[in-house]
Every structure is written in structure tokens, then in C-alpha cells.
Design a protein around this motif. Structure first.
Motif, PDB file in Angstrom:
ATOM      1  N   LEU B  87      -8.762  -0.762   0.934  1.00 35.73           N
ATOM      2  CA  LEU B  87      -7.384  -0.346   1.223  1.00 35.73           C
ATOM      3  C   LEU B  87      -6.403  -1.461   0.825  1.00 35.73           C
ATOM      4  CD1 LEU B  87      -7.940   1.538   4.612  1.00 35.73           C
ATOM      5  CD2 LEU B  87      -7.799   2.489   2.287  1.00 35.73           C
ATOM      6  N   GLU B  91      -3.323  -1.471  -1.945  1.00 34.51           N
ATOM      7  CA  GLU B  91      -1.957  -1.961  -1.728  1.00 34.51           C
ATOM      8  C   GLU B  91      -1.467  -2.816  -2.902  1.00 34.51           C
ATOM      9  OE1 GLU B  91      -1.740  -4.019   2.013  1.00 34.51           O
ATOM     10  OE2 GLU B  91      -2.659  -2.296   3.060  1.00 34.51           O
ATOM     11  N   ARG B 111     -11.584   8.411   4.198  1.00 34.78           N
ATOM     12  CA  ARG B 111     -10.281   7.725   4.283  1.00 34.78           C
ATOM     13  C   ARG B 111      -9.982   6.967   2.988  1.00 34.78           C
ATOM     14  NH1 ARG B 111     -12.152   6.854   9.747  1.00 34.78           N
ATOM     15  NH2 ARG B 111     -12.912   4.753   9.236  1.00 34.78           N
ATOM     16  N   ALA B 115      -6.903   7.642   0.448  1.00 34.75           N
ATOM     17  CA  ALA B 115      -5.977   6.555   0.102  1.00 34.75           C
ATOM     18  C   ALA B 115      -5.851   6.419  -1.414  1.00 34.75           C
ATOM     19  CB  ALA B 115      -6.462   5.243   0.722  1.00 34.75           C
ATOM     20  N   ARG B 118      -3.689   9.118  -2.695  1.00 35.84           N
ATOM     21  CA  ARG B 118      -2.276   8.829  -2.429  1.00 35.84           C
ATOM     22  C   ARG B 118      -1.734   7.822  -3.434  1.00 35.84           C
ATOM     23  NH1 ARG B 118      -3.925   8.908   2.995  1.00 35.84           N
ATOM     24  NH2 ARG B 118      -4.061   6.632   3.022  1.00 35.84           N
TER      25      ARG B 118
END
Lengths: 339, 339, 339, 339
Positions: B87, B91, B111, B115, B118
Motif C-alpha cells: 500500500l 502511495e 484489499r 488499492a 484505485r
């Protein structure tokens, strides 16, 4: 012939090969029985004959061949005794399976060759058992079929774990490489015209005086080259391999195979301990083929000519080994009788 | 990118795999350099970084990923730390090579999957190195080419010489058979729909409580069946084999081969001691492929979806092992993003 | 050295081997970059250099070697150009990887040998890539370990599917069997003292005038014998095999292996089409080893002496082929500099 | 017994197997002769008998068994006729070699089992020829020797090129996998306690209605697991393979081997076309072993109990195939008579 066409065989010689053939005829193959067991050692002849129902012991090959229940002769005595046994068999006009060598030298082989021609029909199958090995038979069939084109080279390996202390350098040629002589002539359908023997520094494991291993080169009248590694004290087992290199491919037989094991020492399998284990089925097939041909009145397999040729090439090989020179094979022309 | 387009890589985790990847990037492959070494154990991070020119040590993955000379991330930390690292990489929009497992369970893998969606573009290659083994690549190519027709069965063997005492029956599935999950999905181009685990009486050589070996069966949505022998205390070495049985032939990879020795113990060869030796070149090819794809802006190889699928099948496998029942795999439908 | 210790390499020659090495340095191996591309054909040099970031094109090897960003030289030009390039590299004291042959004849090789000695330190690794093949490395390691005892015989096979129409009988020796010369010297750690060339009737598939195949025999100063089948128009693919026969066992490398297929035509696998496919990983390892040694200031692998020895044995081989006689190799004594 | 102890055999059934056994007894093996040929088709019986010296034709098995020159019975008629023939042989107290299956179902096999016990001594050898294959014999010997420890898994492959159009899914179990039932019981020395049949989407090459291939799982009372791939329309030939996975190693038999060819299509060899070619020597050995045991008054090899067990496991297998469920094998306890 005996009842039901069973072939009565006189087995001459009861050494390792002779005794094994008695067992084979008795327990393994079809259509034959041991009628006579011959050995100059009477006790030994009797001992072997006693183990076979209906077999009689003899010390004289001629007496055995004269017996009414003897239809055929299997010669497994030492090489020097072969000529006399063969000539006696010709007198009785009996079919013969003669263990290799036909005779120990070209002169005696030539006498047998001439005697058989005087008899007027072929009577002898020589015991070159590799011709009956299933892999070598496949190689022969592939080469004869022509799919790979003309054979150019033949690479041969011949390895024994060990030999007796009386084994000599001469025997490397006459006892061991003699198999590659017949094998090459048979596979290539060519005669061997010259022999060269190359000798590396010998292994420390050979008996004193034995130059082991050696690399023996044959040239043939068809222009092929054969190289033979002979190594009779390799230590690890018995291996016979051949690879024919042809114009459009190669074919190899004799690699280790069969059951494959994974274990702490690695992956792999067993190597045959000796020629008996390696060629057991070839020997069975050889003797069965001889019995079957004989029962229908035919003579097949390696002939007296093949035995003579092996003797002639062996003689050249021994000279090549001694002199270190390329040595031309001296042979008579092949009589039409054997074509 | 640094000068000359060399990729600056942050390697997260310096256990056996992480340290090996540092060596690989430094000494073996082209186009990348180790810019950052991350370990929660600061001394260990420093020790590894000191061996590499231009590499800095970090204890915090996020700090490493924020460094200006870090262009890409190689995650080789323990599985439970993967989600957070992934994650964070998202970023910073950094490309990632993530050692298997993507994450330890389907929920966390989901998850990560969400992510990445997204984020809007794929960023992750999962470290299923078998896809880069030369033999498996040939098998994949053969199956994809269609010469042998549709694959019907896939027989797999997965053997380790031994495991650590803390190895559990769960890990047979999640740590070992997970490779066959990805391998089957990749080779067959089908999803695994159900898992059954069959257990013989275990070997006496397994650690207490470890039911070893096991036979794991996968069913696929294309109707193929996969059987996997997993045996992690086989004693003799590391072996990974697969045979695809298709409508018009079969193809097998992973047999022992290479140098063949004749010696007193028989004929054969060596078995690889462990997965590092067996798959060394696959790891090299995997990391090189990742670097090459990354340098030209692409993402290739096993995807986050493949990582999620492996987690879902692993979960079903562990349940199947516990219950002894055929267990249906629960998975979301494949998002178009990963098609 | 450039930043980060990356080795700047001038690649001389952009034929098949040169172009492949440019690709290899750029895409595959670690620690080097192509700084200069040299070809007498300026357009060709520019074309290749344009594909590599940071590489400049040259037509003059000396100019390239004088460039400040050139740290090392890879010579892949035709053999007759090697001597001049090597001497120029010595002037700039640059480390060299020189594709085989070192030079085309013993006299020129001797001049290079003497020049390197005058320079006072070794600078050259010769491109005998088989020393970097994983199977040959295992064979070397096994022989060096002594488990099988002293090597007595070495059987070699060297087969190409086909050759260009300009391939001559000389080239069988100087271009092809030269690999077995180095391989034998390296594996046996012995010098070759005599060569004999045996020629069967050639295949119908060879270009006019090419006597293919041939059987080449080496004798060594340690008493070993080497036989080499060279067959460059075998038709079916590229095969390089070697079997070392030692006092306590034999070891064979180069058999076909990898993926095994069952299909209507039988069981089996693919044969490599050419040396590039067969030795791809050996070339990678060779160049990586050269880069790694160079970066730490060392010179390893086949030396100028090995290149000279190959030239001397090649010369004897060509004479042996022409005369049909056993031909003694003429060589200087090995200088202490190369011991 | 006839003169010279030759066994007079009545061969019942002259289909492919029966006719082949007549040839085998006549031409291949030692110590037996065909005394009677029985077929309900009188013309066929006469045709076969006419080809064998001393053989008489019969249409009634009982009449043949009553003949004074009949010493033993070889049953090669269709399975449903076996029970009556066996019971008649028991009435005449004749030794029997009964082709598999002993009988088509457990109930009839049980009646034979009870009849033999009432007779008071064993009289039957069942024709599971794999026990006489040289590779399977080596595997048996290795497992029995204990070197590899306890067997845990047994992986089996059983592939036929094609089957007749009347071949049914039932026959996959009763005709084909029945060999793996006996093979597993014999190698493992354990009884099979449950059967599961897993079915992938069938090949497009199978006859309508035939679910081919299948994966059959056996559980044993010793805790071992056996997986059997049965694939009777594989297209490429006949293959039977088995790998035993034991506590300290694995052993595999049945890989392709023998002559290895390099040619344009690759390296490799031939696959046996059918079971006759693959198991020819096993059949020879089987019948010879039966004759030898019979001549010395012994009964050896697979027993009536083995035939009953195979029938019981087959019945469970057919049910497992139909229901898709794991199916427990229903068997009586092994009578002490057969221990």
C-alpha cells in the motif's frame, strides 16, 4: 529327430558357458532337450548329465555325436578344441551352434571354412550373441531400413568391471573386441580392412602387463570408421554401447536404463554386473533361434564366414597392438558359397 | 531514473530471499542497482547495505520508498508485512516485485487488489519464479501452441529434502503447494474451483505433527484435474516435476538430468539440494524480466490477481486439509482491470 | 572506471558474435556498459551504437581504446585482425576478452604471448565459452576432485546441423575442433602432443570438397587419448558431448535432456538448433566472469597461453588432416609467467 | 505327465490371448506342449489345433480336461466362462493358469475361492502378467528389501493408444485399472480398502459415452495412497509406469528407453504400440514360471485370493465411478488357506 520333433542336443564343454547352455536348453527354451553332455573330465560330464533327465555323459565328442538320439551339437569347449569338434560334426552332418571364437586363428578357421564347403551345405551358426540382443536388433533394423542414410562412423564402448589375473593384452583383442568386429561387420554390412590400436597410459587397476584401456580403430571396405573403447578393468560394471553416425541422424544402444531410483546418493540406476546378466535374453534368443532354424532344416545367423572374418581381423588386431602400426587385414575373398 | 537509466531498487527484508536478491541485483543482472536496504533490524540492514556501493540502510520501508534514488521496490519481508509495504508503494506509485505470498490471506490480498485498481494502473509482479524456469517456459509454450490439444490432467511432484522443525501442515499448503496453484493456473489458463487433500499414513521422518506427504487435488473451471504430491521430508533432495496430459500427447519437465556418471554405485547423477540451487537461473530471469519491464514502463508476469487467486486457493486448501472434505474455492469474479 | 564502478567496454567487431555481446552487456549482465562500438564499416558501427544509450561509434580500434570512458576491450572482429587489436590494447594496458581464436596461427599468437609478457602482467581472457557451461563446469569439478581417479580417455562429439558453402576442411580443425583442443587441455590439465586425423568416406550432404565427418585423435603429455567426432553437416541440430573415462568411473555431459514429450512420433525432446542456443548461458557466464574479474583487478579464465596452445595444436591438426599422418605438435615450453 | 516330463496343456479359448498362448507354449517356452485346443467354435478350434503337432481340438472344456494327455489347463476364454472352467478343472484336480479376470464379479470369484478350499490345495495361478515384467520385478524386489523404507504413495500411469468402439467406462475399471489393483496389492503387500474415481472433462478423441481419461485413487489398509491415471485413447502408444514414493527415496519403472535416435524431428525413441509388444517377455516368463512350478508340483504367483480381491476392488471401483463418491471395498477376511 526325437518324438514330437524335439531336438536332441549334444553340449560339448561344461565350463561356465556350456553349463549355462545346458540349463538354458533344459529350462528355458522350446523344442530341444539335452541328449548328451561331453567333457574330458568324466566326473564333471556325469555331474552335469545327472541333473538333466534323459542326458548321457561322454568324454569323447565323437562318441556323443554318433549317438542315435543326438540331432545337433552345441560347442562350448575351449577355442583350441573347436576345429576338431567342428570337423567331426561335419562327418556326421550335424547342425552346430559354435561358441565364439570359431577357431583361435585364421588358418584353422580357413580349414573349417573349406571343410564346410566340401560338405556342400552350411551347418554352422557362430555364437555372436549380440546379434540377438533386442536393442542391437533394433539398431540393425533401423540401419537396414535406410531412414538415417549411409552409416559413416560407429562408436563402440565395451567395459568389464574386472578380469582374471591371467587376462593378457592379446585377449583384449581376441576375446573382447572380437565382439565389436562381428557387430561392426553385421551392422555396417562391410568387411574390416585395417586395424589400428591406440594405447593411453594404462589404468593403475589393471593386472601387471595388461595395457588397459585401449582405443581400437577399424577401417572398412565401405569407407566407414569404427572406434572401440575396450576397458576391461573399469571397476563399475559391464557396459556395451554403440552409436551409429549416419548421413541423416545417429542411433545409440546400450545406455543404462530400466528402473530409476531417487535416493540420498542421487538419481540413477544399476549397471549390469557382467555379460551374463546383460545378455541373458540375447543368449536365450540365440539358442532358440538356432533350435527353431534347425528344426525346420535351415541354417541362419552368423556363419562360418563370419567366424573366419573375425579370426582374420583378430590376427591383424593383435599385430596392430604389438607394432603400434595401422595393420591391413589379410583375408581370402568371400566364397560364393557364403554370399 | 538514475543516470543511464539504471533502476534504483529498495529491497525490503534481508532474510535469505532478500539478501539473495541484493546479491543478484548487484552482481548478476543488468540495468538495476540496490539503492536502499530495509530491515527492522537496523544492524542487519546496515550490514547488508555496507556490502553494496551506493546503497543506504533503512528500518522504515516508507522512508526508503520516499528516497529520491529509489525507483522501484522489491518486497522480501515476511508475508504479514506485505500488505502495508504494497500500500505504501502504491502511495509512491512505485513498481513492485513482491515475493510470494502476495499476502497471507484472501481478505488482505483483496484489499491490495482494490488499492491497485484505485491507483488505476498495475504496479505489481508477484514472485512466482517457476514461470521463469527454462523448462517450465518450454512446457507453457508447448501447451499454448496447441500441438498436443487441450490439457486434461496435470501431475505434479514437489519434494524437499527436509524442513525446519517449525514447519506445519498448514504450511504444506500455503508455503509449498502455493507454487503448484500458480503453476497450474498459468499452464492451464484456468481457475481452480475446488481442492481436496488426501493424506496417507505419514512418513516416520516428518517432524511431530506434520502429516507428510500429502496428495492434493485441484479441480478447474475448464474441467482439468491436477494432482500434487507434496513431500517435504523426502530426504534425498529437491525435485519439482510436472507432466501435462493432453488430448494428443503428454509433456514432462523437471526430471533429473545433466552430467551422467558411471561408478561403482551405479549410473546416474545428482539431485539439486534445495530450491535455491534448482531455481537459481529462474530467479535471475525473474528479476531481470521485472527490471527490463519496469525500465520500459511495463508491468508483466504474475499479477496481483494471481497473488489473490493463490491466497484464495490456499485458504480452501487449508480447510480441505483440516476437514478431509472436497472444498470449493471462494473467489470474487476477475475484475476487467486484470483481464 | 565510470561512476558506480560500471565497466565501460569497447566492443570491436559487430558481426554475429560482436552484436550479440553488445546485447549481452547492455541487457543481461551486471557491472558493465557498452562505451564504444567499433567496426571498419562506419554505418554498421553507428547502427549498433545507436541502439545503446551512451555508446559511441568508431571505425578505428585504437581511437576507441584511447577514449576516456573505455575501461576494457572485447575483441570480436575476424581472427586476422586480433593481433593488432591485442597489441593496441596492451599499449593502453586495457583488459581484454578476445573471442577465439586468439590469432589464426602460432607465430602471431607467439608474438602476442611475448608482448603480454613484456607488459609484465596478464591482460587477456580468451573466449573459450565451454569452460563456462554449467555441465562442463560440473565435469571439470568432478575430474579435479579426483573421485573417479586419473582420466584415461576423453570421447568428444561435435555436431552442427549445417555449414555455409564456404566452409573448408581446414576450418573443421581451426574453427570447430579448436573447441575440443581447449576443452581437452582444460579438463585433463595436460598439453596435446600429437594429432591424427582419420577420415571416413564423407557424407553426401557435405558441400563439395568438404571431408565431413572426421575423427580426430589427440595424444597428451599425460598419456591420455582424446577422440573427437567432428560432423558439421549432421542435419539434425547442434550437439556437443564429452565423456571422460577415468580409472574408477566415467562421466558424460551434453546429452539431450530437458522437457520430454510423448506424442505420435514417439518419446523424446528437442535438439538445440545451433551453438547460440546451446551455449547462451555459457556466453552470459563467460562475459559476466570477465567483467567481475576485471572490476576487482584480476585476470582469470583461458589465458593467452591457452590461445597460443590452441593455435599450435590447430596447425598440427591441419597438417595431420592434409598428410594423413600422425603429426607432432610444435610448441614452445610454457613460460613461468603463465604457470 | 507325458514322457520326459513335458506338461500337456489344454488351452481353453482361441481368441487373441489364447492363440498367443498356444504359440508361446509351442515355440517359446520349455517343458510344455499343447495337448488340447478348446473353442465353442469347432472350426476355429480345429484350425488352431492343426497348426500344432500332437494337439487335438475340442468344443467342450470338460472333454478336453478328461483327456489322458492333458496335465494342466490354461483358461483364456471370455471372463463369464471362467467360473465353470475353473470348477471343472478342480473336479479333475488339474493345475490352472487363468487369464484375468478370475471371474467377472466378486460373488462368482467367491464361489471359486470356496471350491478351491474344499479341494484342499491351491490349484490356480491368475494371469496378472505385470508381476513377471523385469522392471516391475526389480521394483518389487527393491520395495521388499526395505532400503527405501515404507511405501507411502504409488503413482501409476496406464495409457493405451486407442480402444474398440464398444469399450465402456465400466471397462476402464474392470479391464484396465484391474491391473493396477493387483500391481498395488502386490507391490505394497496391502489390501485396497476404498476407491475414489475423479473425472476431468473427457478428451474429444474418446468414443461417445466413454469418460476418458480418469484419475482413480486407492486407499489401503496400510495407510498408503495410490493414484492411477487411466487414459485409453491417448493416441501415441501404450505406456505403463509406476513410481513408488517411500520414506527414504522413490523408484520409477516403465519410462521409455532402449534405442535412442537423433534425427531432424529431435532426439528420442519409440513407444510400444500395445500391451502385447510391451509385455511380451512378461507373458513368456509368466507361462514359463507356471509350467516350471507345475512340473515340480507347486502353485505360485497370483492366487485365487488375488483374483477375488481384484474382483471386489473392481466392483467398488465401478460403483465409485457411477456415484462419484469414495466407495469402501467389501471383501471377506482372507482365509488362512491363502496366507
Amino acid at each position: 529327430m526325437t518324438q514330437q520333433g524335439t531336438l536332441g542336443v549334444a553340449v560339448i564343454g561344461t565350463g561356465m558357458m556350456g553349463a549355462d547352455h545346458v540349463r538354458r536348453i533344459n529350462d528355458v527354451i522350446s523344442g530341444a532337450r539335452v541328449a548328451a553332455v561331453v567333457d574330458i573330465d568324466e566326473a564333471r560330464a556325469k555331474h552335469v548329465a545327472d541333473g538333466v533327465e534323459g542326458a548321457r555323459a561322454y568324454t569323447d565328442p565323437a562318441a556323443a555325436m554318433a549317438a542315435p538320439d543326438v540331432d545337433a551339437v552345441l560347442i562350448a569347449s575351449p577355442g583350441p578344441a573347436h576345429e576338431a569338434a567342428l570337423l567331426t560334426a561335419f562327418e556326421h552332418d550335424l547342425p552346430v551352434l559354435c561358441e565364439k571364437p570359431l577357431t583361435p586363428d585364421p588358418a584353422s578357421a580357413l580349414r573349417v571354412l573349406e571343410a564346410e564347403q566340401r560338405l556342400g551345405h552350411r551347418r554352422v551358426q557362430v555364437g555372436f550373441m549380440r546379434r540377438y540382443d533386442s536393442e542391437f536388433m533394433k539398431l540393425k533394423s533401423l540401419l537396414a531400413g535406410g531412414e538415417l542414410g549411409r552409416p559413416l562412423l560407429l562408436h563402440c564402448r565395451h567395459r568389464n568391471a574386472s578380469v582374471h589375473s591371467y587376462f593378457t593384452s592379446d585377449m583384449l583383442i581376441t576375446d573382447s573386441v572380437v565382439h565389436e568386429m562381428d557387430q561392426s561387420r553385421w551392422l555396417l554390412e562391410q568387411e574390416i580392412t585395417a586395424v589400428t590400436v591406440l594405447r593411453p597410459a594404462p589404468t593403475a587397476n589393471a593386472p601387471e602387463g595388461l595395457g588397459d584401456p585401449q582405443l581400437v580403430i577399424f577401417e572398412t571396405d565401405g569407407g566407414a570408421l569404427v572406434d572401440v573403447e575396450i576397458f576391461v578393468t573399469c571397476g563399475f560394471g559391464y557396459q556395451v554401447q554403440a552409436e551409429a553416425v549416419c548421413e541423416r541422424g545417429t542411433a545409440r544402444v546400450g545406455d543404462a536404463h530400466g528402473m530409476l531410483i531417487n535416493r540420498a546418493s542421487g538419481w540413477g540406476g544399476e549397471i549390469a554386473p557382467d555379460f551374463v546378466a546383460r545378455f541373458e535374453e540375447a543368449y536365450d534368443r540365440e539358442v532358440q533361434a538356432w533350435v527353431n532354424a534347425t528344426r525346420r532344416g535351415a541354417v541362419e545367423g552368423p556363419s562360418t564366414w563370419d567366424g573366419y572374418a573375425a579370426a582374420a581381423v583378430s590376427e591383424a588386431g593383435v599385430r596392430a597392438q604389438t607394432t603400434g602400426e595401422r595393420t591391413v587385414v589379410e583375408m581370402i575373398e568371400r566364397p560364393a558359397f557364403y554370399s
